[in-house]
Write a protein that holds these residues in place. Structure first.
Motif, PDB file in Angstrom:
ATOM      1  N   PRO A   1       0.820  -1.221   0.000  1.00  0.00           N
ATOM      2  CA  PRO A   1       0.000   0.000   0.000  1.00  0.00           C
ATOM      3  C   PRO A   1       0.850   1.265   0.000  1.00  0.00           C
ATOM      4  O   PRO A   1       0.420   2.311  -0.486  1.00  0.00           O
ATOM      5  CB  PRO A   1      -0.810  -0.121   1.297  1.00  0.00           C
ATOM      6  CG  PRO A   1      -0.814  -1.569   1.623  1.00  0.00           C
ATOM      7  CD  PRO A   1       0.495  -2.101   1.135  1.00  0.00           C
ATOM      8  N   VAL A   2       2.061   1.171   0.538  1.00  0.00           N
ATOM      9  CA  VAL A   2       2.940   2.347   0.595  1.00  0.00           C
ATOM     10  C   VAL A   2       3.290   2.812  -0.809  1.00  0.00           C
ATOM     11  O   VAL A   2       3.448   4.011  -1.066  1.00  0.00           O
ATOM     12  CB  VAL A   2       4.227   2.020   1.384  1.00  0.00           C
ATOM     13  CG1 VAL A   2       5.136   3.238   1.461  1.00  0.00           C
ATOM     14  CG2 VAL A   2       3.878   1.542   2.781  1.00  0.00           C
ATOM     15  N   ILE A   3       3.401   1.882  -1.749  1.00  0.00           N
ATOM     16  CA  ILE A   3       3.732   2.235  -3.125  1.00  0.00           C
ATOM     17  C   ILE A   3       2.646   3.124  -3.718  1.00  0.00           C
ATOM     18  O   ILE A   3       2.931   4.043  -4.489  1.00  0.00           O
ATOM     19  CB  ILE A   3       3.925   0.960  -3.972  1.00  0.00           C
ATOM     20  CG1 ILE A   3       5.110   0.152  -3.440  1.00  0.00           C
ATOM     21  CG2 ILE A   3       4.159   1.311  -5.445  1.00  0.00           C
ATOM     22  CD1 ILE A   3       5.289  -1.204  -4.093  1.00  0.00           C
ATOM     23  N   GLU A   4       1.398   2.861  -3.348  1.00  0.00           N
ATOM     24  CA  GLU A   4       0.290   3.683  -3.843  1.00  0.00           C
ATOM     25  C   GLU A   4       0.390   5.109  -3.302  1.00  0.00           C
ATOM     26  O   GLU A   4       0.076   6.070  -4.010  1.00  0.00           O
ATOM     27  CB  GLU A   4      -1.051   3.055  -3.477  1.00  0.00           C
ATOM     28  CG  GLU A   4      -1.316   1.728  -4.181  1.00  0.00           C
ATOM     29  CD  GLU A   4      -1.204   1.849  -5.698  1.00  0.00           C
ATOM     30  OE1 GLU A   4      -1.781   2.809  -6.267  1.00  0.00           O
ATOM     31  OE2 GLU A   4      -0.538   1.000  -6.309  1.00  0.00           O
ATOM     32  N   HIS A   5       0.813   5.255  -2.057  1.00  0.00           N
ATOM     33  CA  HIS A   5       1.009   6.595  -1.492  1.00  0.00           C
ATOM     34  C   HIS A   5       2.116   7.323  -2.264  1.00  0.00           C
ATOM     35  O   HIS A   5       2.016   8.524  -2.541  1.00  0.00           O
ATOM     36  CB  HIS A   5       1.379   6.499  -0.014  1.00  0.00           C
ATOM     37  CG  HIS A   5       0.252   6.070   0.869  1.00  0.00           C
ATOM     38  ND1 HIS A   5      -0.853   6.863   1.106  1.00  0.00           N
ATOM     39  CD2 HIS A   5       0.043   4.932   1.574  1.00  0.00           C
ATOM     40  CE1 HIS A   5      -1.686   6.237   1.912  1.00  0.00           C
ATOM     41  NE2 HIS A   5      -1.170   5.061   2.210  1.00  0.00           N
ATOM     42  N   TRP A   6       3.177   6.596  -2.582  1.00  0.00           N
ATOM     43  CA  TRP A   6       4.288   7.149  -3.360  1.00  0.00           C
ATOM     44  C   TRP A   6       3.797   7.633  -4.731  1.00  0.00           C
ATOM     45  O   TRP A   6       4.082   8.747  -5.154  1.00  0.00           O
ATOM     46  CB  TRP A   6       5.365   6.079  -3.508  1.00  0.00           C
ATOM     47  CG  TRP A   6       6.437   6.377  -4.512  1.00  0.00           C
ATOM     48  CD1 TRP A   6       6.417   6.106  -5.849  1.00  0.00           C
ATOM     49  CD2 TRP A   6       7.709   7.009  -4.269  1.00  0.00           C
ATOM     50  NE1 TRP A   6       7.581   6.513  -6.446  1.00  0.00           N
ATOM     51  CE2 TRP A   6       8.384   7.059  -5.511  1.00  0.00           C
ATOM     52  CE3 TRP A   6       8.310   7.503  -3.113  1.00  0.00           C
ATOM     53  CZ2 TRP A   6       9.666   7.614  -5.620  1.00  0.00           C
ATOM     54  CZ3 TRP A   6       9.593   8.052  -3.230  1.00  0.00           C
ATOM     55  CH2 TRP A   6      10.245   8.106  -4.463  1.00  0.00           C
ATOM     56  N   LYS A   7       3.035   6.777  -5.421  1.00  0.00           N
ATOM     57  CA  LYS A   7       2.547   7.112  -6.762  1.00  0.00           C
ATOM     58  C   LYS A   7       1.583   8.297  -6.729  1.00  0.00           C
ATOM     59  O   LYS A   7       1.571   9.139  -7.635  1.00  0.00           O
ATOM     60  CB  LYS A   7       1.877   5.887  -7.388  1.00  0.00           C
ATOM     61  CG  LYS A   7       2.875   4.783  -7.731  1.00  0.00           C
ATOM     62  CD  LYS A   7       2.194   3.464  -8.052  1.00  0.00           C
ATOM     63  CE  LYS A   7       1.439   3.511  -9.341  1.00  0.00           C
ATOM     64  NZ  LYS A   7       0.910   2.165  -9.709  1.00  0.00           N
ATOM     65  N   LYS A   8       0.784   8.366  -5.661  1.00  0.00           N
ATOM     66  CA  LYS A   8      -0.145   9.487  -5.522  1.00  0.00           C
ATOM     67  C   LYS A   8       0.617  10.803  -5.340  1.00  0.00           C
ATOM     68  O   LYS A   8       0.278  11.821  -5.951  1.00  0.00           O
ATOM     69  CB  LYS A   8      -1.074   9.247  -4.330  1.00  0.00           C
ATOM     70  CG  LYS A   8      -2.144  10.316  -4.156  1.00  0.00           C
ATOM     71  CD  LYS A   8      -3.063   9.968  -2.986  1.00  0.00           C
ATOM     72  CE  LYS A   8      -4.112  11.059  -2.776  1.00  0.00           C
ATOM     73  NZ  LYS A   8      -5.001  10.750  -1.617  1.00  0.00           N
ATOM     74  N   ALA A   9       1.660  10.779  -4.494  1.00  0.00           N
ATOM     75  CA  ALA A   9       2.479  11.984  -4.288  1.00  0.00           C
ATOM     76  C   ALA A   9       3.203  12.350  -5.574  1.00  0.00           C
ATOM     77  O   ALA A   9       3.302  13.535  -5.934  1.00  0.00           O
ATOM     78  CB  ALA A   9       3.482  11.758  -3.157  1.00  0.00           C
ATOM     79  N   GLN A  10       3.699  11.351  -6.279  1.00  0.00           N
ATOM     80  CA  GLN A  10       4.409  11.611  -7.533  1.00  0.00           C
ATOM     81  C   GLN A  10       3.479  12.248  -8.562  1.00  0.00           C
ATOM     82  O   GLN A  10       3.860  13.192  -9.273  1.00  0.00           O
ATOM     83  CB  GLN A  10       5.000  10.316  -8.077  1.00  0.00           C
ATOM     84  CG  GLN A  10       5.991  10.516  -9.209  1.00  0.00           C
ATOM     85  CD  GLN A  10       6.757   9.246  -9.491  1.00  0.00           C
ATOM     86  OE1 GLN A  10       6.179   8.163  -9.561  1.00  0.00           O
ATOM     87  NE2 GLN A  10       8.058   9.352  -9.655  1.00  0.00           N
ATOM     88  N   LYS A  11       2.262  11.735  -8.641  1.00  0.00           N
ATOM     89  CA  LYS A  11       1.277  12.301  -9.568  1.00  0.00           C
ATOM     90  C   LYS A  11       0.981  13.760  -9.212  1.00  0.00           C
ATOM     91  O   LYS A  11       0.834  14.612 -10.094  1.00  0.00           O
ATOM     92  CB  LYS A  11      -0.012  11.471  -9.527  1.00  0.00           C
ATOM     93  CG  LYS A  11      -1.080  11.954 -10.490  1.00  0.00           C
ATOM     94  CD  LYS A  11      -2.318  11.065 -10.426  1.00  0.00           C
ATOM     95  CE  LYS A  11      -3.390  11.559 -11.399  1.00  0.00           C
ATOM     96  NZ  LYS A  11      -4.613  10.713 -11.340  1.00  0.00           N
ATOM     97  N   PHE A  12       0.907  14.041  -7.918  1.00  0.00           N
ATOM     98  CA  PHE A  12       0.668  15.416  -7.465  1.00  0.00           C
ATOM     99  C   PHE A  12       1.791  16.335  -7.934  1.00  0.00           C
ATOM    100  O   PHE A  12       1.538  17.394  -8.522  1.00  0.00           O
ATOM    101  CB  PHE A  12       0.565  15.445  -5.943  1.00  0.00           C
ATOM    102  CG  PHE A  12       0.496  16.820  -5.349  1.00  0.00           C
ATOM    103  CD1 PHE A  12      -0.715  17.488  -5.248  1.00  0.00           C
ATOM    104  CD2 PHE A  12       1.645  17.457  -4.903  1.00  0.00           C
ATOM    105  CE1 PHE A  12      -0.785  18.770  -4.707  1.00  0.00           C
ATOM    106  CE2 PHE A  12       1.595  18.736  -4.363  1.00  0.00           C
ATOM    107  CZ  PHE A  12       0.373  19.390  -4.262  1.00  0.00           C
ATOM    108  N   PHE A  13       3.035  15.941  -7.691  1.00  0.00           N
ATOM    109  CA  PHE A  13       4.164  16.808  -8.047  1.00  0.00           C
ATOM    110  C   PHE A  13       4.313  16.953  -9.562  1.00  0.00           C
ATOM    111  O   PHE A  13       4.597  18.050 -10.047  1.00  0.00           O
ATOM    112  CB  PHE A  13       5.458  16.266  -7.439  1.00  0.00           C
ATOM    113  CG  PHE A  13       5.518  16.385  -5.944  1.00  0.00           C
ATOM    114  CD1 PHE A  13       5.308  17.607  -5.319  1.00  0.00           C
ATOM    115  CD2 PHE A  13       5.772  15.275  -5.153  1.00  0.00           C
ATOM    116  CE1 PHE A  13       5.342  17.721  -3.942  1.00  0.00           C
ATOM    117  CE2 PHE A  13       5.821  15.381  -3.772  1.00  0.00           C
ATOM    118  CZ  PHE A  13       5.597  16.605  -3.161  1.00  0.00           C
ATOM    119  N   VAL A  14       4.107  15.871 -10.296  1.00  0.00           N
ATOM    120  CA  VAL A  14       4.208  15.945 -11.757  1.00  0.00           C
ATOM    121  C   VAL A  14       3.149  16.896 -12.307  1.00  0.00           C
ATOM    122  O   VAL A  14       3.422  17.729 -13.179  1.00  0.00           O
ATOM    123  CB  VAL A  14       4.043  14.540 -12.385  1.00  0.00           C
ATOM    124  CG1 VAL A  14       3.859  14.648 -13.901  1.00  0.00           C
ATOM    125  CG2 VAL A  14       5.264  13.680 -12.087  1.00  0.00           C
ATOM    126  N   GLY A  15       1.930  16.777 -11.783  1.00  0.00           N
ATOM    127  CA  GLY A  15       0.842  17.620 -12.273  1.00  0.00           C
ATOM    128  C   GLY A  15       1.077  19.106 -12.045  1.00  0.00           C
ATOM    129  O   GLY A  15       0.874  19.927 -12.939  1.00  0.00           O
TER     130      GLY A  15
END
Length: 221
Positions: free
Chosen positions: A147-161
């Protein structure tokens, strides 16, 4: 009176030092992003301020797996971006091909079709590579699902956007506040801290083992 510049708290400073031990560039990105955020925007430059902070954090996240993981999956070559760059030239070779024909099936030359297939394949491989590298950094296993990977991907999507002015930066959209940005930064900070702590714990274990071996050897002489 000159306003006092922002300072990192002890935890943040510790993370800068931990990162510097692996990559001075990544340490610089983290420190620059934080200090930029804490300094606040120049009036009228709020969107640019958010973009700069998020750009730093996006680049930090992109670089962490290769700097802090023992398992790194290389980018496929040629990349999807390099393949996409070939399309205008290929299209010019076939000026009679109309990809916008109003029909279910559109015939295209073999060379063009193969390039489309290569782009799709490269994109799939890149997506898989990114996920596996993130998993290797976070869990130590590129195949592990957490589940931690999903938190990582969510944060990454935020910063990329928010790093791209042509994406989320719409006059109708409210810019994320400092607290929201810091919440996403903490996801990255927690993982850096966990990985560096594991690294230093391992190093300490090795040192303890060597000390024990040396003591045994010296005692037996």
């Amino acid at each position: 009176m000159t306003e006092k510049p922002p300072e990192l708290d002890p935890r943040q400073q510790g993370l800068v030092e931990a990162l510097a031990g692996r990559s001075s560039k990544l340490a610089g990105l983290y420190r620059t992003g934080l200090l930029t955020l804490l300094s606040g925007p120049v009036p009228g430059c709020e969107a640019a301020h958010v973009a700069v902070v998020c750009h730093c954090m996006r680049e930090l996240m992109n670089g962490l797996p290769s700097a802090m993981s023992t398992i790194v999956i290389d980018r496929p070559k040629p990349s999807s971006g390099a393949l996409l760059a070939r399309l205008p030239g290929l299209s010019a070779e076939y000026p009679g091909v109309d990809l916008r024909l109003d029909q279910e099936l559109i015939p295209v030359p073999k060379k063009l079709a193969q390039t489309f297939a290569d782009i799709i394949s490269a994109q799939v491989k890149e997506e898989g590579r990114n996920n596996k590298n993130a998993a290797a950094f976070i869990t130590g296993d590129p195949e592990e699902i957490s589940p931690v990977i999903e938190h990582w991907k969510k944060a990454q999507k935020f910063f990329v956007g928010w790093a791209h002015l042509d994406r989320n930066h719409d006059d109708r959209r409210e810019l994320p506040g400092v607290d929201v940005i810091l919440d996403n930064i903490r996801v990255v900070e927690d993982l850096i801290e966990a990985r560096t702590r594991a690294f230093f714990d391992n190093v300490q274990s090795i040192h303890d083992l060597l000390a024990e071996i040396n003591a045994t050897t010296n005692g037996g002489e």
